[in-house]
Design a protein around this motif. Structure first.
Motif, PDB file in Angstrom:
ATOM      1  N   UNK A 136      33.938 -58.045 -40.019  1.00  0.00           N
ATOM      2  CA  UNK A 136      32.778 -58.795 -39.275  1.00  0.00           C
ATOM      3  C   UNK A 136      31.220 -58.456 -39.980  1.00  0.00           C
ATOM      4  N   UNK A 137      30.922 -57.376 -40.509  1.00  0.00           N
ATOM      5  CA  UNK A 137      29.616 -57.285 -40.695  1.00  0.00           C
ATOM      6  C   UNK A 137      29.080 -57.951 -42.004  1.00  0.00           C
ATOM      7  N   UNK A 138      29.882 -58.308 -42.975  1.00  0.00           N
ATOM      8  CA  UNK A 138      29.257 -58.893 -44.157  1.00  0.00           C
ATOM      9  C   UNK A 138      28.890 -60.227 -44.034  1.00  0.00           C
ATOM     10  N   UNK A 139      27.656 -60.666 -44.428  1.00  0.00           N
ATOM     11  CA  UNK A 139      27.166 -62.095 -44.079  1.00  0.00           C
ATOM     12  C   UNK A 139      28.153 -62.846 -44.858  1.00  0.00           C
ATOM     13  N   UNK A 178      27.629 -64.689 -47.500  1.00  0.00           N
ATOM     14  CA  UNK A 178      26.942 -66.060 -48.031  1.00  0.00           C
ATOM     15  C   UNK A 178      26.959 -66.068 -49.645  1.00  0.00           C
ATOM     16  N   UNK A 179      27.773 -66.985 -50.106  1.00  0.00           N
ATOM     17  CA  UNK A 179      28.127 -67.307 -51.635  1.00  0.00           C
ATOM     18  C   UNK A 179      27.749 -68.352 -52.152  1.00  0.00           C
ATOM     19  N   UNK A 180      27.063 -68.252 -53.196  1.00  0.00           N
ATOM     20  CA  UNK A 180      26.487 -69.487 -53.925  1.00  0.00           C
ATOM     21  C   UNK A 180      26.674 -69.426 -55.389  1.00  0.00           C
ATOM     22  N   UNK A 181      26.832 -70.708 -56.151  1.00  0.00           N
ATOM     23  CA  UNK A 181      26.573 -70.685 -57.702  1.00  0.00           C
ATOM     24  C   UNK A 181      25.474 -70.777 -57.866  1.00  0.00           C
ATOM     25  N   UNK A 182      25.092 -70.309 -59.132  1.00  0.00           N
ATOM     26  CA  UNK A 182      23.803 -70.599 -59.855  1.00  0.00           C
ATOM     27  C   UNK A 182      23.793 -70.492 -61.312  1.00  0.00           C
ATOM     28  N   UNK A 183      22.673 -71.113 -61.878  1.00  0.00           N
ATOM     29  CA  UNK A 183      22.427 -71.456 -63.331  1.00  0.00           C
ATOM     30  C   UNK A 183      21.590 -70.678 -63.723  1.00  0.00           C
ATOM     31  N   UNK A 184      21.210 -70.643 -65.140  1.00  0.00           N
ATOM     32  CA  UNK A 184      20.017 -70.022 -65.519  1.00  0.00           C
ATOM     33  C   UNK A 184      19.006 -71.190 -66.031  1.00  0.00           C
ATOM     34  N   UNK A 185      17.739 -71.029 -65.514  1.00  0.00           N
ATOM     35  CA  UNK A 185      16.970 -71.764 -65.903  1.00  0.00           C
ATOM     36  C   UNK A 185      16.111 -71.451 -67.212  1.00  0.00           C
ATOM     37  N   UNK A 186      15.249 -72.346 -67.864  1.00  0.00           N
ATOM     38  CA  UNK A 186      14.536 -72.143 -68.912  1.00  0.00           C
ATOM     39  C   UNK A 186      13.704 -70.693 -69.249  1.00  0.00           C
ATOM     40  N   UNK A 187      13.583 -70.026 -68.051  1.00  0.00           N
ATOM     41  CA  UNK A 187      12.910 -68.681 -68.066  1.00  0.00           C
ATOM     42  C   UNK A 187      13.765 -67.541 -68.034  1.00  0.00           C
ATOM     43  N   UNK A 188      15.147 -67.877 -68.090  1.00  0.00           N
ATOM     44  CA  UNK A 188      16.290 -66.989 -68.174  1.00  0.00           C
ATOM     45  C   UNK A 188      16.483 -66.192 -66.582  1.00  0.00           C
ATOM     46  N   UNK A 189      16.033 -67.172 -65.526  1.00  0.00           N
ATOM     47  CA  UNK A 189      16.383 -66.721 -64.240  1.00  0.00           C
ATOM     48  C   UNK A 189      17.342 -67.555 -63.520  1.00  0.00           C
ATOM     49  N   UNK A 190      18.128 -66.890 -62.768  1.00  0.00           N
ATOM     50  CA  UNK A 190      19.168 -67.547 -61.990  1.00  0.00           C
ATOM     51  C   UNK A 190      18.633 -68.365 -60.650  1.00  0.00           C
ATOM     52  N   UNK A 191      18.926 -69.613 -60.656  1.00  0.00           N
ATOM     53  CA  UNK A 191      18.589 -70.471 -59.710  1.00  0.00           C
ATOM     54  C   UNK A 191      19.639 -71.189 -59.169  1.00  0.00           C
ATOM     55  N   UNK A 192      19.771 -71.513 -57.837  1.00  0.00           N
ATOM     56  CA  UNK A 192      20.900 -71.958 -57.106  1.00  0.00           C
ATOM     57  C   UNK A 192      21.162 -73.371 -57.583  1.00  0.00           C
ATOM     58  N   UNK A 193      22.548 -73.602 -57.576  1.00  0.00           N
ATOM     59  CA  UNK A 193      22.847 -75.079 -57.859  1.00  0.00           C
ATOM     60  C   UNK A 193      23.065 -75.773 -56.637  1.00  0.00           C
ATOM     61  N   UNK A 194      22.944 -75.368 -55.528  1.00  0.00           N
ATOM     62  CA  UNK A 194      23.097 -76.155 -54.216  1.00  0.00           C
ATOM     63  C   UNK A 194      24.606 -76.094 -53.858  1.00  0.00           C
ATOM     64  N   UNK A 195      25.432 -75.506 -54.457  1.00  0.00           N
ATOM     65  CA  UNK A 195      27.004 -75.190 -54.130  1.00  0.00           C
ATOM     66  C   UNK A 195      27.028 -73.893 -53.569  1.00  0.00           C
ATOM     67  N   UNK A 196      27.681 -73.814 -52.296  1.00  0.00           N
ATOM     68  CA  UNK A 196      27.808 -72.715 -51.715  1.00  0.00           C
ATOM     69  C   UNK A 196      29.212 -72.505 -51.083  1.00  0.00           C
ATOM     70  N   UNK A 197      29.339 -71.426 -50.531  1.00  0.00           N
ATOM     71  CA  UNK A 197      30.687 -71.132 -49.647  1.00  0.00           C
ATOM     72  C   UNK A 197      30.851 -72.161 -48.625  1.00  0.00           C
ATOM     73  N   UNK A 198      29.959 -72.896 -48.314  1.00  0.00           N
ATOM     74  CA  UNK A 198      30.088 -73.738 -47.099  1.00  0.00           C
ATOM     75  C   UNK A 198      30.809 -75.234 -47.942  1.00  0.00           C
ATOM     76  N   UNK A 235      25.886 -62.562 -51.170  1.00  0.00           N
ATOM     77  CA  UNK A 235      24.880 -61.864 -50.433  1.00  0.00           C
ATOM     78  C   UNK A 235      23.890 -61.395 -51.319  1.00  0.00           C
ATOM     79  N   UNK A 236      23.646 -62.307 -52.318  1.00  0.00           N
ATOM     80  CA  UNK A 236      22.513 -61.990 -53.372  1.00  0.00           C
ATOM     81  C   UNK A 236      22.887 -61.203 -54.288  1.00  0.00           C
ATOM     82  N   UNK A 237      24.253 -60.551 -54.496  1.00  0.00           N
ATOM     83  CA  UNK A 237      24.605 -59.520 -55.587  1.00  0.00           C
ATOM     84  C   UNK A 237      25.460 -60.685 -56.314  1.00  0.00           C
ATOM     85  N   UNK A 238      25.395 -60.356 -57.875  1.00  0.00           N
ATOM     86  CA  UNK A 238      25.866 -61.008 -58.777  1.00  0.00           C
ATOM     87  C   UNK A 238      27.380 -60.331 -58.891  1.00  0.00           C
TER      88      UNK A 238
END
Length: 440
Positions: A142-145, A147-167, A213-216
């Motif tokens: 029950x305690x775990x939030x 929230x799952x999401x898929x992310x891709x890497x942008x040109x700066x080498x940062x992970x950004x959301x793809x808009x596809x989530x566990x929902x 939940x924000x963890x890779x």
């Protein structure tokens, strides 16, 4: 082979009875360690169970009942949670609390009808009571939030959301990864499957990360277009982790974070005494029905009593995976036993009428079953409709009663029109019964 063809229905009933017996009860050597009981089948619907106590001891075996009992009979765990504001939801409002209650209900009810109590208390609190549950398993689920999401890497080498989530998941299920680990297989909703296919087409040769939940969790490299809408989330999962994640994804992410305010074990409101009384009431009722059927219908009554015994075990076997049995559910089950007998009475009375016209025993029985069928079917369908209405609009005790009654009625239809008929014709042929006096 000829024997099998001729007695296929009888063999099928025997196989059903064995399945029911080993579904309702499990057996363990008294000196055998619990770890050697055999691997339990792990699934996304793994219930929140606690350690079981033996139902009985036979010879050198402990016998365990696999029937799940409700909060009123065996007690369980009680938790009070408080909803916490977040950046996304700075104010806890009624809509947020309704969503939180719904997610909790889905998570604790992942194993079926658990009769768990989930209700809002005050402005920002939720009370959860789960029968016979392991408190640690309840908290973990029950305690775990989640929230799952898929992310891709942008040109700066940062992970950004793809808009596809566990929902966007249609279904998630914990499965073995083929080795020593566990993973979560998922199927996407149709629109999301199309977006996922387009996304993987753009990311061939590039990583696609999965965050929980924000963890890779993992960031596998896309090797080809994934167009089927199915995939697998792999990581360093234990079986419990994989099961909990699958349940959480199916139930949905928590709309806000929560914390535990109180946690305690609660005792049964009715307890062992009520279980014993219900058990003896069922045994006494069954015995009285058997006496009545044999005194009124003699040979056919004895066969109907055997069919009724099989019916009881078949119904309990179905209850094992579908129902948490409360005292109200026990009442519905006992009522369904009476309805199963009622169907046999209709059949035997029709058969007696046919034999009274001079028909042989076999033809009289055949016509009795044929002419009683419509009455039995109509009666059972009327009861089933009422039960469905109670299931849809009822809550708590009323719903538990209706579920057990509906299942009992449907199985009694099979029992009276298939099991009783098969056994009756078999024993008539076996003992070469040709006189109607054996039936009344």
């Amino acid at each position: 082979m000829e024997f099998v063809k001729r007695n296929f229905r009888l063999i099928f009933i025997g196989a059903l009875m064995l399945w029911a017996l080993f579904s309702v009860f499990s057996f363990q050597l008294i000196n055998q360690p619990a770890a050697k009981l055999g691997a339990q089948k792990q699934s996304v619907n793994a219930p929140l169970e606690s350690a079981r106590k033996p139902f009985a001891t036979i010879a050198n075996f402990n016998v365990y009942s696999n029937i799940k009992l409700g909060l009123d009979l065996i007690g369980g765990s009680q938790f009070e949670f408080k909803a916490l504001p977040s950046e996304a939801v700075p104010v806890i409002n009624p809509e947020t609390m309704a969503g939180l209650v719904k997610v909790f209900e889905n998570r604790v009810n992942a194993s079926g009808t658990t009769e768990a109590v989930v209700q809002q208390v005050g402005k920002d609190r939720v009370l959860v009571e789960v029968p016979g549950a392991n408190p640690q398993a309840v908290k973990r689920r029950l305690l775990a939030t989640a929230f799952l999401e898929f992310a891709q890497m942008n040109d700066k080498g940062e992970w950004v959301s793809t808009g596809i989530t566990g929902a966007d998941f249609k279904k998630a299920q914990a499965m073995s990864d083929g080795g020593m680990g566990w993973a979560v297989n998922f199927d996407l909703k149709p629109d999301s499957a199309r977006k996922f296919s387009e996304l993987t087409a753009k990311l061939i040769g590039k990583p696609l990360a999965i965050f929980l939940d924000g963890n890779l969790i993992s960031a596998p490299t896309v090797k080809s277009v994934i167009s089927g809408g199915s995939g697998q989330i792999s990581g360093d999962f234990s079986v419990e982790d994989a099961q909990d994640l699958a349940v959480q994804l199916n139930a949905g992410a928590l709309p806000v974070p929560v914390k535990i305010l109180t946690e305690r074990s609660i005792s049964a409101t009715l307890g062992q005494e009520s279980i014993n009384k219900s058990l003896w009431a069922g045994i006494l009722g069954f015995a009285l029905v058997v006496i009545f059927m044999i005194s009124m219908y003699r040979f056919s009554g004895a066969v109907a009593s055997l069919a009724l015994f099989i019916y009881v075990f078949l119904t309990l076997a179905v209850f094992k995976d579908t129902v948490t049995l409360t005292l109200a559910g026990v009442a519905g089950f006992i009522l369904s036993i009476g309805m199963a007998v009622d169907a046999n009475i209709l059949i035997f009375e029709r058969a007696k009428e046919e034999m009274a016209t001079g028909k042989s025993v076999l033809i009289g029985m055949r016509d009795g079953f044929d002419k009683a069928y419509s009455s039995i079917f109509d009666s059972n369908m009327n009861t089933s409709i009422v039960s469905l209405v109670l299931i849809i609009f009822g809550t708590g005790i009323v719903k538990g009663f209706a579920v057990t009654l509906l299942l009992g009625v449907l199985i009694s239809l099979f029992s009276s029109l298939f099991v009783t008929k098969t056994l009756l014709f078999f024993f008539v042929d076996l003992f070469k019964i040709k006189e109607a006096k054996f039936f009344a």
